[in-house]
Design a protein around this motif. Structure first.
Motif, PDB file in Angstrom:
ATOM      1  N   ASN A 165       0.830  -1.274   0.085  1.00  0.00           N
ATOM      2  CA  ASN A 165       0.004  -0.151  -0.037  1.00  0.00           C
ATOM      3  C   ASN A 165       0.962   1.355   0.099  1.00  0.00           C
ATOM      4  N   THR A 166       2.004   1.099   0.759  1.00  0.00           N
ATOM      5  CA  THR A 166       2.847   2.266   0.730  1.00  0.00           C
ATOM      6  C   THR A 166       3.489   2.629  -0.611  1.00  0.00           C
ATOM      7  N   HIS A 167       3.862   1.465  -1.388  1.00  0.00           N
ATOM      8  CA  HIS A 167       4.463   1.767  -2.446  1.00  0.00           C
ATOM      9  C   HIS A 167       3.708   2.127  -3.559  1.00  0.00           C
ATOM     10  N   GLN A 168       2.265   1.531  -3.373  1.00  0.00           N
ATOM     11  CA  GLN A 168       1.206   2.174  -4.359  1.00  0.00           C
ATOM     12  C   GLN A 168       0.845   3.501  -4.203  1.00  0.00           C
ATOM     13  N   ALA A 169       0.785   3.925  -2.957  1.00  0.00           N
ATOM     14  CA  ALA A 169       0.757   5.243  -2.562  1.00  0.00           C
ATOM     15  C   ALA A 169       1.571   6.493  -3.161  1.00  0.00           C
ATOM     16  N   LEU A 170       2.625   6.025  -3.055  1.00  0.00           N
ATOM     17  CA  LEU A 170       3.879   6.875  -3.572  1.00  0.00           C
ATOM     18  C   LEU A 170       3.887   6.891  -4.983  1.00  0.00           C
ATOM     19  N   GLN A 171       3.429   5.797  -5.856  1.00  0.00           N
ATOM     20  CA  GLN A 171       3.451   5.769  -7.163  1.00  0.00           C
ATOM     21  C   GLN A 171       2.304   6.604  -7.716  1.00  0.00           C
ATOM     22  N   ARG A 172       1.111   6.569  -6.904  1.00  0.00           N
ATOM     23  CA  ARG A 172       0.103   7.473  -7.394  1.00  0.00           C
ATOM     24  C   ARG A 172       0.467   8.869  -7.029  1.00  0.00           C
ATOM     25  N   GLU A 173       0.967   9.001  -5.943  1.00  0.00           N
ATOM     26  CA  GLU A 173       1.222  10.710  -5.907  1.00  0.00           C
ATOM     27  C   GLU A 173       2.527  11.171  -6.945  1.00  0.00           C
ATOM     28  N   PHE A 174       3.347  10.182  -7.273  1.00  0.00           N
ATOM     29  CA  PHE A 174       4.370  10.518  -8.392  1.00  0.00           C
ATOM     30  C   PHE A 174       3.782  10.898  -9.673  1.00  0.00           C
ATOM     31  N   LYS A 175       2.788  10.043 -10.012  1.00  0.00           N
ATOM     32  CA  LYS A 175       2.092   9.903 -11.329  1.00  0.00           C
ATOM     33  C   LYS A 175       1.013  11.266 -11.361  1.00  0.00           C
ATOM     34  N   GLN A 176       0.547  11.728 -10.311  1.00  0.00           N
ATOM     35  CA  GLN A 176      -0.418  12.801 -10.026  1.00  0.00           C
ATOM     36  C   GLN A 176       0.446  14.035 -10.182  1.00  0.00           C
ATOM     37  N   LEU A 177       1.736  14.256  -9.470  1.00  0.00           N
ATOM     38  CA  LEU A 177       2.686  15.153  -9.687  1.00  0.00           C
ATOM     39  C   LEU A 177       2.952  15.471 -11.038  1.00  0.00           C
ATOM     40  N   GLN A 178       3.339  14.511 -11.742  1.00  0.00           N
ATOM     41  CA  GLN A 178       3.757  14.278 -13.280  1.00  0.00           C
ATOM     42  C   GLN A 178       2.557  15.025 -14.196  1.00  0.00           C
ATOM     43  N   GLN A 179       1.567  14.429 -13.753  1.00  0.00           N
ATOM     44  CA  GLN A 179       0.303  15.134 -14.628  1.00  0.00           C
ATOM     45  C   GLN A 179       0.118  16.430 -14.345  1.00  0.00           C
ATOM     46  N   GLN A 180       0.204  16.819 -13.165  1.00  0.00           N
ATOM     47  CA  GLN A 180       0.140  18.475 -12.634  1.00  0.00           C
ATOM     48  C   GLN A 180       1.487  19.159 -13.375  1.00  0.00           C
ATOM     49  N   ASP A 342      11.300  19.159  -7.088  1.00  0.00           N
ATOM     50  CA  ASP A 342      11.983  18.773  -5.838  1.00  0.00           C
ATOM     51  C   ASP A 342      11.141  17.509  -5.177  1.00  0.00           C
ATOM     52  N   ARG A 343       9.998  17.546  -5.054  1.00  0.00           N
ATOM     53  CA  ARG A 343       9.205  16.426  -4.597  1.00  0.00           C
ATOM     54  C   ARG A 343       9.215  15.402  -5.535  1.00  0.00           C
ATOM     55  N   LEU A 344       9.171  15.292  -6.715  1.00  0.00           N
ATOM     56  CA  LEU A 344       9.261  14.367  -7.687  1.00  0.00           C
ATOM     57  C   LEU A 344      10.689  13.653  -7.555  1.00  0.00           C
ATOM     58  N   ALA A 345      11.582  14.264  -7.365  1.00  0.00           N
ATOM     59  CA  ALA A 345      12.877  13.719  -7.209  1.00  0.00           C
ATOM     60  C   ALA A 345      12.920  12.721  -5.965  1.00  0.00           C
ATOM     61  N   GLN A 346      12.369  13.441  -4.710  1.00  0.00           N
ATOM     62  CA  GLN A 346      12.257  12.952  -3.508  1.00  0.00           C
ATOM     63  C   GLN A 346      11.217  11.506  -3.778  1.00  0.00           C
ATOM     64  N   LEU A 347      10.235  11.631  -4.254  1.00  0.00           N
ATOM     65  CA  LEU A 347       9.507  10.533  -4.772  1.00  0.00           C
ATOM     66  C   LEU A 347      10.028   9.489  -5.307  1.00  0.00           C
ATOM     67  N   ASP A 348      10.853   9.818  -6.354  1.00  0.00           N
ATOM     68  CA  ASP A 348      11.457   8.666  -7.020  1.00  0.00           C
ATOM     69  C   ASP A 348      12.438   7.807  -6.199  1.00  0.00           C
ATOM     70  N   ASN A 349      13.172   8.633  -5.174  1.00  0.00           N
ATOM     71  CA  ASN A 349      13.879   7.793  -4.210  1.00  0.00           C
ATOM     72  C   ASN A 349      13.102   7.203  -3.069  1.00  0.00           C
ATOM     73  N   ASP A 350      11.970   7.514  -2.792  1.00  0.00           N
ATOM     74  CA  ASP A 350      11.028   7.124  -1.956  1.00  0.00           C
ATOM     75  C   ASP A 350      10.310   5.719  -2.223  1.00  0.00           C
ATOM     76  N   ILE A 351      10.222   5.751  -3.831  1.00  0.00           N
ATOM     77  CA  ILE A 351       9.375   4.518  -4.526  1.00  0.00           C
ATOM     78  C   ILE A 351      10.474   3.636  -4.452  1.00  0.00           C
ATOM     79  N   GLU A 352      11.654   3.965  -4.755  1.00  0.00           N
ATOM     80  CA  GLU A 352      12.918   2.922  -4.816  1.00  0.00           C
ATOM     81  C   GLU A 352      12.924   2.243  -3.427  1.00  0.00           C
ATOM     82  N   GLN A 353      13.113   3.138  -2.351  1.00  0.00           N
ATOM     83  CA  GLN A 353      13.163   2.467  -1.141  1.00  0.00           C
ATOM     84  C   GLN A 353      11.805   1.608  -0.662  1.00  0.00           C
TER      85      GLN A 353
END
Length: 557
Positions: A165-180, A342-353
């Protein structure tokens, strides 16, 4: 443990009250008599979906009450405490009322609750294994659930689900920010221009009101100066006659008159004070006039600032007084858009972790499943042998795919493999097991799982379908053995299974005045012998059948 069950106006039951005991209880009866009626009613009392058809025809409502002893059930007690439903003793009463319109009401210890709360509590009280359980056994998802139940590693299952669920939530946020970011590209450019323009103008909080007031004063400075000078002449500076000198003269005159009449003293004082006030006002007018300069340059400067503010406000379709707040808001909006990178870059690291964490938890779950599967393979293979499949082999095949897309159940897919004959290779359960074999394998699995899960009450609803003879005896022994550690209730049509019970209920159906009624009663020793004999020989019960029945019962004494 179930200790009491009362049923009123449910299906073909008019009124039924039964007491239940520990050990193994067998329920038998004629075909079509409604042997499973008590279990169906109990299921409703544990939160299953209610329908209007459950209400006995001609009545307004059905009512089911189930009483449980929970003194040795800490999970049930904890649930009741958390929901403020505990009655403070060792017993718990569940009640379900179904109206003829299909609506239902649920109660725990007299307090109204939802059907979902009944169901949640029910999982700590009873586990029902239906006659079609072997059909579910063919589904891989159900097989995996059985393995997890046996392993008892719910904390690992929960860890995997949470990591997923954590991984999915981070991916959703990343995708949403990319669209934004794509949507905000043009908006960002506009905001940058607007913020730069407002930054350059740099209107301060409260400044517009101040310059508006100053502009009004400066634009009327000539009028103010002329009027002050004219009034100053009238009040004080006119040498021929002014208000101050007139007041001073009148005050002096009344001082003289007061020597004739003391009542005029007050008038003299008032006129004297008025002369003082006029003199003071004149000094302030002089000071104001001296400070009031005709400054066309300042007027132009203020007018330019005021016009600039009004032009910006008009441009943004707001009032000039709102410019400072508007400036603050769009600055924050621009900052938020800029921060997205900056958040996208952080999310990329968070998703990997998060993916690393998911794989670690899934790997731990896989290892636990492997260990449980090894034990379960041996136990089920041995149980198959006891159930007249002497050469039977059972194996849980776990396939791990750590590189597949994460999901809530981990890396593993499971398949139950079985071989029922010598020389036959292990194959998926659905391909090699006959109906009777599948039923026996299912029963073996259910009993073994139940022993590990330790549900306080286990109900088996005709799970012995498709077996007979020595196998039926083995099933009876298996259930009786299980009854030593937990309460077992078994609906059966087999004399070998029924005779294994520590006690036995008989279900019968009768038709009176065109209405059908189902009755259920606990059998005494003689009643059990007669019922087992009926199961052995049919309705024509011989002395030999009774002897055989008694022998079956005594074999378990």
């Amino acid at each position: 443990m179930l200790i009491g069950l009362e049923i009123k106006n449910f299906a073909i039951v008019s009124n039924l009250s039964t007491e239940w005991h520990g050990g193994m209880t067998a329920i038998t009866g004629e075909t079509g008599a409604g042997k499973s009626i008590a279990i169906d009613a109990l299921s409703l009392c544990l939160g299953e979906r209610a329908e209007a058809s459950a209400v006995r025809p001609g009545t307004d409502r059905a009512e089911i009450c189930a009483q449980f002893d929970i003194k040795n059930l800490p999970l049930a007690q904890a649930f009741l405490d958390s929901q403020l439903l505990s009655n403070g003793d060792d017993e718990c009463l569940l009640r379900r009322v179904i109206c003829k319109n299909g609506r239902s009401k649920s109660y725990i210890n007299g307090s109204p609750v939802t059907a979902a709360q009944l169901k949640e509590l029910g999982q700590f009280l009873i586990s029902i294994h239906g006659q079609h359980a072997h059909q579910h056994l063919l589904k891989n998802e159900h097989q995996l659930n059985l393995l997890d139940d046996y392993a008892g590693h719910q904390h690992l299952v929960l860890n995997v689900k949470q990591a997923f669920n954590t991984h999915q939530a981070l991916q959703r946020e990343f995708k949403q920010l990319q669209q934004q970011q794509q949507q905000y590209a043009a908006q960002k450019q506009l905001l940058e221009y607007q913020v730069a323009e407002l930054d350059e103008f740099a209107l301060q909080d409260g400044e517009f009101a101040a310059i508006e007031a100053e502009h009004y004063k400066l634009s009327h400075s000539q009028t103010l100066l002329s009027a002050c000078q004219a009034e100053l002449q009238q009040l004080y500076e006119n040498d021929e006659q002014n208000a101050c000198s007139l007041l001073q003269h009148s005050a002096q005159r009344f001082v003289e008159l007061a020597s004739y009449d003391e009542s005029l003293t007050n008038i003299a004082e008032l006129l004297s004070e008025a002369a003082v006030q006029v003199e003071e006002a004149s000094r302030e007018i002089r000071d104001y006039a001296e400070q009031t300069d005709l400054d066309p340059g300042r007027l132009m400067e203020v007018e330019t600032r005021l016009t600039g503010a009004m032009d910006l406000a008009r441009k943004h379709h707001i009032k000039p007084e709102q410019l400072v707040e508007f400036h603050h808001n769009i600055t924050e909006e621009l900052q938020s858009i800029s921060n997205n990178n900056d958040r996208l870059a952080q999310l990329d690291n968070d998703i990997e972790q998060a993916l690393i964490d998911y794989k670690a938890t899934a790997e731990a779950l896989s290892k636990s499943r492997e260990n449980a599967a090894k034990t379960l393979n041996k136990l089920i293979s041995a149980s198959m042998s006891n159930l007249s499949m002497e050469n039977g082999r059972f194996k849980i095949m776990l396939t791990q795919e750590p590189d597949k897309v994460p999901n809530s159940i981990g890396f593993d897919t499971v398949s139950f493999l079985v071989s029922t004959n010598p020389g036959q290779p292990l194959q998926p359960l659905s391909k090699v097991a006959s109906g009777g074999e599948l039923s026996r394998i299912s029963l073996a699995i259910q009993v073994i799982i139940a022993q590990k899960v330790t549900t306080p009450t286990l109900i088996f609803d005709e799970v012995d379908v498709g077996i007979s003879g020595p196998t039926a005896s083995a099933v009876g022994k298996l259930l009786r053995q299980l009854g030593k550690s937990t309460q077992v209730i078994c609906v059966t049509h087999l004399p070998q299974v029924a005779s294994s019970g520590h006690q036995q209920f008989f279900v019968a159906k009768e038709v009176t005045k065109g209405a059908t009624f189902t009755h259920m009663k606990e059998l005494n020793d003689d009643g059990r012998i007669d019922e087992i004999a009926r199961l052995l020989a049919g309705d024509n019960i011989s002395q030999m059948a009774k002897a055989n029945a008694k022998e079956l019962i005594m074999a378990h004494a």
